[in-house]
Design an enzyme around this catalytic site. Structure first.
Site, PDB file in Angstrom:
ATOM      1  N   ARG A 288       2.229 -11.417  28.516  1.00 24.44           N
ATOM      2  CA  ARG A 288       1.675 -10.063  28.272  1.00 24.44           C
ATOM      3  C   ARG A 288       0.302  -9.730  28.558  1.00 24.44           C
ATOM      4  O   ARG A 288       0.018  -8.908  29.036  1.00 24.44           O
ATOM      5  CB  ARG A 288       1.840  -9.624  26.816  1.00 24.44           C
ATOM      6  CG  ARG A 288       3.080  -9.592  26.422  1.00 24.44           C
ATOM      7  CD  ARG A 288       3.292  -9.422  24.942  1.00 24.44           C
ATOM      8  NE  ARG A 288       4.715  -8.911  24.596  1.00 24.44           N
ATOM      9  CZ  ARG A 288       5.091  -8.776  23.255  1.00 24.44           C
ATOM     10  NH1 ARG A 288       4.257  -8.978  22.295  1.00 24.44           N
ATOM     11  NH2 ARG A 288       6.249  -8.422  23.243  1.00 24.44           N
TER      12      ARG A 288
ATOM     13  N   GLN B 251      10.458  -4.151  18.204  1.00 27.49           N
ATOM     14  CA  GLN B 251      11.693  -3.846  18.902  1.00 27.49           C
ATOM     15  C   GLN B 251      12.429  -5.003  19.727  1.00 27.49           C
ATOM     16  O   GLN B 251      13.740  -5.128  19.526  1.00 27.49           O
ATOM     17  CB  GLN B 251      11.066  -2.912  20.146  1.00 27.49           C
ATOM     18  CG  GLN B 251      10.725  -1.484  19.682  1.00 27.49           C
ATOM     19  CD  GLN B 251      10.554  -0.621  20.759  1.00 27.49           C
ATOM     20  OE1 GLN B 251      10.484  -0.824  22.002  1.00 27.49           O
ATOM     21  NE2 GLN B 251      10.278   0.729  20.517  1.00 27.49           N
TER      22      GLN B 251
ATOM     23  N   GLU C  50       1.342 -12.326  10.610  1.00 25.71           N
ATOM     24  CA  GLU C  50       0.328 -12.029  11.487  1.00 25.71           C
ATOM     25  C   GLU C  50      -0.909 -12.121  11.063  1.00 25.71           C
ATOM     26  O   GLU C  50      -2.077 -12.213  11.628  1.00 25.71           O
ATOM     27  CB  GLU C  50       0.347 -10.263  12.108  1.00 25.71           C
ATOM     28  CG  GLU C  50      -0.303 -10.147  13.404  1.00 25.71           C
ATOM     29  CD  GLU C  50      -0.091  -8.774  13.772  1.00 25.71           C
ATOM     30  OE1 GLU C  50      -0.964  -8.130  14.420  1.00 25.71           O
ATOM     31  OE2 GLU C  50       0.542  -7.862  13.274  1.00 25.71           O
TER      32      GLU C  50
ATOM     33  N   GLY D  92      12.768  -8.676  19.476  1.00 29.01           N
ATOM     34  CA  GLY D  92      13.783  -9.383  18.809  1.00 29.01           C
ATOM     35  C   GLY D  92      13.095 -10.797  18.232  1.00 29.01           C
ATOM     36  O   GLY D  92      12.049 -10.804  17.949  1.00 29.01           O
TER      37      GLY D  92
ATOM     38  N   HIS E  67      -0.370  -4.590  24.259  1.00 31.18           N
ATOM     39  CA  HIS E  67       1.026  -4.676  24.531  1.00 31.18           C
ATOM     40  C   HIS E  67       1.010  -4.077  25.963  1.00 31.18           C
ATOM     41  O   HIS E  67       0.245  -2.901  26.108  1.00 31.18           O
ATOM     42  CB  HIS E  67       2.013  -4.042  23.817  1.00 31.18           C
ATOM     43  CG  HIS E  67       3.554  -4.072  24.168  1.00 31.18           C
ATOM     44  ND1 HIS E  67       4.071  -3.611  25.323  1.00 31.18           N
ATOM     45  CD2 HIS E  67       4.592  -4.849  23.767  1.00 31.18           C
ATOM     46  CE1 HIS E  67       5.339  -4.075  25.436  1.00 31.18           C
ATOM     47  NE2 HIS E  67       5.703  -4.860  24.411  1.00 31.18           N
TER      48      HIS E  67
ATOM     49  N   HIS F  50      -1.783  -4.191  20.047  1.00 30.56           N
ATOM     50  CA  HIS F  50      -0.628  -4.664  19.744  1.00 30.56           C
ATOM     51  C   HIS F  50      -0.527  -5.666  18.760  1.00 30.56           C
ATOM     52  O   HIS F  50       0.011  -5.637  17.566  1.00 30.56           O
ATOM     53  CB  HIS F  50       0.359  -4.894  20.810  1.00 30.56           C
ATOM     54  CG  HIS F  50       1.652  -4.984  20.508  1.00 30.56           C
ATOM     55  ND1 HIS F  50       2.653  -4.354  19.842  1.00 30.56           N
ATOM     56  CD2 HIS F  50       2.507  -6.545  20.790  1.00 30.56           C
ATOM     57  CE1 HIS F  50       3.834  -4.879  19.676  1.00 30.56           C
ATOM     58  NE2 HIS F  50       3.801  -6.054  20.163  1.00 30.56           N
TER      59      HIS F  50
ATOM     60  N   ARG G 194       0.137 -14.422  22.360  1.00 32.65           N
ATOM     61  CA  ARG G 194       1.373 -14.770  21.739  1.00 32.65           C
ATOM     62  C   ARG G 194       2.354 -14.665  22.845  1.00 32.65           C
ATOM     63  O   ARG G 194       2.502 -13.734  23.433  1.00 32.65           O
ATOM     64  CB  ARG G 194       1.394 -13.890  20.490  1.00 32.65           C
ATOM     65  CG  ARG G 194       2.866 -13.788  19.873  1.00 32.65           C
ATOM     66  CD  ARG G 194       3.074 -12.867  18.758  1.00 32.65           C
ATOM     67  NE  ARG G 194       3.004 -11.671  19.175  1.00 32.65           N
ATOM     68  CZ  ARG G 194       4.212 -10.757  19.605  1.00 32.65           C
ATOM     69  NH1 ARG G 194       5.108 -11.334  19.301  1.00 32.65           N
ATOM     70  NH2 ARG G 194       3.850  -9.429  19.815  1.00 32.65           N
TER      71      ARG G 194
ATOM     72  N   GLU H 257      12.245 -11.732  27.786  1.00 28.62           N
ATOM     73  CA  GLU H 257      11.087 -11.171  27.821  1.00 28.62           C
ATOM     74  C   GLU H 257      10.042 -12.150  28.467  1.00 28.62           C
ATOM     75  O   GLU H 257      10.108 -13.144  28.899  1.00 28.62           O
ATOM     76  CB  GLU H 257      10.673 -11.127  26.098  1.00 28.62           C
ATOM     77  CG  GLU H 257      11.418  -9.806  25.573  1.00 28.62           C
ATOM     78  CD  GLU H 257      11.173  -9.692  24.269  1.00 28.62           C
ATOM     79  OE1 GLU H 257      11.192  -8.327  23.799  1.00 28.62           O
ATOM     80  OE2 GLU H 257      10.302 -10.372  23.520  1.00 28.62           O
TER      81      GLU H 257
ATOM     82  N   LYS I 280       0.754  -1.146   0.054  1.00 32.08           N
ATOM     83  CA  LYS I 280      -0.102  -0.085  -0.058  1.00 32.08           C
ATOM     84  C   LYS I 280       0.899   1.124  -0.122  1.00 32.08           C
ATOM     85  O   LYS I 280       0.469   2.299  -0.595  1.00 32.08           O
ATOM     86  CB  LYS I 280      -1.033  -0.007   1.266  1.00 32.08           C
ATOM     87  CG  LYS I 280      -1.879  -1.238   1.289  1.00 32.08           C
ATOM     88  CD  LYS I 280      -3.053  -0.773   2.240  1.00 32.08           C
ATOM     89  CE  LYS I 280      -2.382  -0.998   3.644  1.00 32.08           C
ATOM     90  NZ  LYS I 280      -3.623  -1.065   4.754  1.00 32.08           N
TER      91      LYS I 280
END
Length: 526
Positions: free
Chosen positions: A282, A50, A365, A52, A234, A341, A376, A118, A38
């Site tokens: 999360r 951000q 996604e 990884g 997020h 997110h 996730r 994380e 697009k």
């Protein structure tokens, strides 16, 4: 019907990690490839990642592929496809190696790649680049390789519909140029790699391109979607006051390196919420922040990273965003709040990217492989894009396509569409973190009342139609799932129901183009 027409062996819609990985592999296999975007080739979601890539390379003591699988299943709330999880996780090391061979440069300490940890991970297994600019580096490497390979990129074009013949097989793609000129790409295989639908919400980490186009296109082509109600928020997006649009992300790796979430009184509140405290999955952290904000009457929580050494060098992107907002993360806590997110669900595919529509594939996604389940695990998204992006090309080659493409059947010229502001307002108010029956019904009624039937004539029209369809699909699934699981939180059904609802909900569109939840909800193994 069209202002232009071209042909290819494979049309890739989207220019993120999954799409460009597939395009490069397809070109290397001798296929004629056209990438449709697009905006420019660098404007997808990948650049904003951000943290990884979560991957087990065998050089971290105590970590293993089995542990990565277990962490992914634990985060997914019982709705992962275990076979898909195993496939993607075990293919990760090879996919990362090939990405590095294409020029991606990850942060290293001596001869080995550096790692961070994380939320939801039991080990330091996330490889990263540029401190907190992994997506930008992955994108840079793949874009450079795409240009070096001479792959045709059709930018400034929005995909409108998959074209199918009388048997239902995909035979091409209808698209609109920025100037409104309609055209057709005739091809026996179309890969959707368009990202998610974060723009359903007023505040999101997603770029403006994330309007659910791929899921909507697949649904209109007869494909099935699943897990659409699981929209991951997020936990930590930089809060600078009420805002609409993409908000700066504060990567989860900041907590992985030791930062602590605090409320307005300075109290650390995650220790009593989950055994992993600030490194909980999360969905747990985002819900806990939301509750604490409500309890304290605050607009945000605070991420205290003042004890971290070398913050500015380790997290240059976050540091720059904070400083731009007048915040010094070296000396004061960072104000944060959850924001939309990641779409854990999408078009149902196997781990080869095949949808239920012959000739139509999806990766990244936009797809629901079963890897993520109800929530996730951090940094599994780039991993999935790399792995399935490679596998889908093998599927395209194995499936083949008709040597002579038959004439396409014209898609419906008009579709339901509501104003984007109405959709975002309704979804943000009633279908974010914390949902109930009355709110979901009210949101659906508000969007329905604003919906008209129209033929999109430009990019905005195509995007608004996609957001309208996705909003109603998410609301239908969220209303049907009368429990709380993963990142779907029902305040009127706070418990998890493994007896009656331990299955993914499937959605497809009816003859009128409206989404319906199928009665046989269970999605089989991919």
């Amino acid at each position: 019907m069209t202002g232009w027409e071209a042909g290819a062996d494979l049309v890739v819609v989207g220019s993120g990690v999954a799409g460009l990985t597939a395009a490069l592999d397809a070109a290397a296999a001798g296929l004629r490839v056209v990438v449709v975007t697009k905006d420019g080739i660098t404007e997808g979601s990948t650049r904003w990642a951000q943290g990884g890539v979560a991957v087990v390379l065998g050089d971290v003591a105590g970590d293993s592929l089995d542990a990565h699988v277990a962490d992914t299943l634990a985060a997914g709330g019982g709705l992962n496809d275990a076979a898909a999880v195993g496939t993607v996780v075990r293919a990760g090391p090879g996919a990362v190696r090939r990405l590095r061979e294409r020029g991606a440069l990850f942060d290293a300490r001596g001869s080995r790649l550096d790692r961070t940890r994380e939320g939801g991970h039991s080990a330091y297994r996330v490889v990263h680049a540029g401190g907190d600019a992994t997506g930008a580096e992955v994108e840079r490497a793949l874009v450079a390789a795409t240009r070096d390979a001479g792959i045709t990129v059709l930018d400034g074009h929005v995909a409108v519909d998959a074209l199918r013949d009388v048997t239902g097989r995909v035979v091409g793609l209808a698209a609109l140029a920025d100037d409104g000129t309609a055209g057709v790409l005739r091809a026996p295989a179309v890969l959707l790699a368009t990202g998610g639908y974060g723009q359903l919400y007023a505040s999101t980490t997603n770029p403006p391109t994330s309007t659910g186009d791929g899921v909507a296109l697949a649904l209109r082509a007869g494909a099935v979607a699943a897990d659409l109600e699981f929209v991951q928020f997020h936990p930590t997006v930089l809060w600078t006051g009420p805002a609409v649009g993409r908000r700066p992300l504060v990567t989860e790796a900041v907590r992985g390196e030791g930062a602590i979430l605090r409320d307005r009184a300075g109290t650390a509140f995650m220790a009593g919420v989950h055994p992993r405290a600030d490194l909980a999955p999360r969905d747990v952290v985002a819900a806990a922040i939301t509750r604490r904000m409500a309890e304290t009457g605050s607009d945000c929580a605070f991420l205290d990273a003042t004890a971290l050494e070398g913050f500015a060098a380790r997290f240059p992107t976050v540091y720059a965003s904070c400083r731009e907002a007048g915040i010094d993360p070296l000396t004061e806590p960072i104000p944060v709040t959850p924001a939309a997110h990641y779409a854990c669900g999408g078009v149902v595919t196997d781990t080869w990217g095949r949808t239920g529509v012959p000739g139509l594939y999806a990766a990244g996604e936009v797809a629901r492989t079963g890897l993520h389940g109800a929530n996730r695990l951090a940094s599994n998204s780039l991993l999935e894009g790399l792995v399935v992006g490679e596998r889908v090309v093998r599927a395209v080659l194995a499936d083949g396509g008709p040597a002579v493409l038959s004439a396409p059947v014209e898609p419906a010229p008009a579709v339901p569409v509501a104003a984007r502001a109405v959709v975002q307002r309704a979804m943000s108010a009633s279908a974010a973190i914390g949902r109930d029956a009355s709110g979901l019904a009210g949101a659906s009624d508000a969007i329905e009342a604003a919906t008209v039937t129209a033929a999109p004539v430009d990019r905005t029209g195509v995007e608004d139609a996609a957001l309208t369809l996705l909003a109603q699909a998410v609301l239908a699934a969220a209303g049907t799932r009368r429990e709380s699981r993963g990142c779907h939180v029902r305040t009127d059904f706070p418990g998890r129901d493994d007896v009656h609802q331990n299955a993914s909900l499937r959605v497809r569109v009816d003859g009128a183009g409206r989404p319906v939840v199928l009665s046989d909800a269970l999605v089989g193994a991919a």
